[in-house]
Design an enzyme around this catalytic site. Sequence first.
Site: not given
Ligand code: GCO
Ligand code: MG
Length: 405
Positions: A40, A125, A150, A162, A213, A215, A239, A265, A286, A315, A319, A342, A405
Amino acid sequence: MEKMKITEARVIVCSPGRNFVTLKIFTDQGIYGLGDATLNGREKAVVTYLEEYCIPALLGRDPGNTEDIWHYFYSGVYWKRGAITMTAIAAIDMALWDIKAKALNTPLYNLLGGKSRDRVMVYTHAYGKHLMETIEKVGQEKERGYCAIRIQSGIPGIDHTYGVTEGNKPYEPAQRGIPREYSWDTAKYLNFIPGLFAEVRKAFGEEIHLLHDVHHRCTPVEAARLAKELEPYHLFWLEDPVSAELQEGLRLIRKHSVIPIAIGEVFNSVYDYTTLITEQLIDYIRMPLVHGGGITHLLKVAAMASVYHIQTGFHGATDLSPVNMAAALHFDTAIHNFGLQEYMPYPDLVQEVFRTNYRFEKGYMVIDDTPGIGADIDEEAAQKYPYSAACLPVNRKTDGTLFYW
Ligand code: GCO
Ligand code: MG
């Protein structure tokens, strides 16, 4: 299996709503294989790596030699690891396993150990702009049949969080053009999240698996506090509680809570996991096939994790392309230490370009016995959606300091 030769390999870039990179490898037996090469926001870097450095060296090789070809592109290359390199190797590896399984006229999972289970448990999600909407969304996903969800939510006082999509658009963290900048406040986040999970448990009871998550946004001590405060709500996993490169940070979280931790991930190699696995600092790995060097490498990582009773939790956001999802479901079906996958349904546009052989049934994914990975790409449809540059956002704290991020 008859000896084959790789005659051609092509990279297909398309953007049915978002960018996807797909590698298609052809053989002299008329069999072709597909691999996902989507990273991505960095798609073109992987395309260049494949086209300039990998494809010329692939031609003429026997696609059946998955192990040797993997090592040719990993051990044989001086500059190792890194997301771009490992995504390119993953695409090659996936496509070769697809070819091998098709040549043997068998679904991929049969080459990975056969069926360890009949169906693969997935989580999806649920997110809302505020607490009430988030609870409503959890209810909707539960109605759709998910048994693992999630939960992310908009937080009072923070403009953008996020995992919460703006408007009614499909989930997509990357945006066209240069990265957008958001602002972040950890104190507000930490004060809000435990209350959210308290409300969700109150509304839906203990039957449903809940995940969250972070993140990468907490320091070790903040993450330890969050983990401790979330403990009463029995999460399936928490996560990325700390930024992924800070492996030792996980020790502090472990010291203060028994919440299961999922991480990786953004990892791309077994060497990203050695401390985490051998010290038993995590519970789920992940790293997806597409960013972790493909099936050949993940088989080794999963085997190492299994020795320490650590499970997989790949993961699988939208994306990553449906080709990765299809391959991952074979992997999940075959290995013994699978934990959870996921999964988010792809928008219709994506399904116009990619065909897959899996289906959702009451919280689980079921795959059929199509030989190979069971995914295909309609190249004509793909051509209708040309690449358009997009990037993941950037985060700053409220005082302007650049943050994760
Ligand atoms: C998740 C991930 C995604 C990532 C994304 C980045 O747990 O699914 O954190 O949301 O942020 O795949 O491209
Ligand atoms: Mg994640």
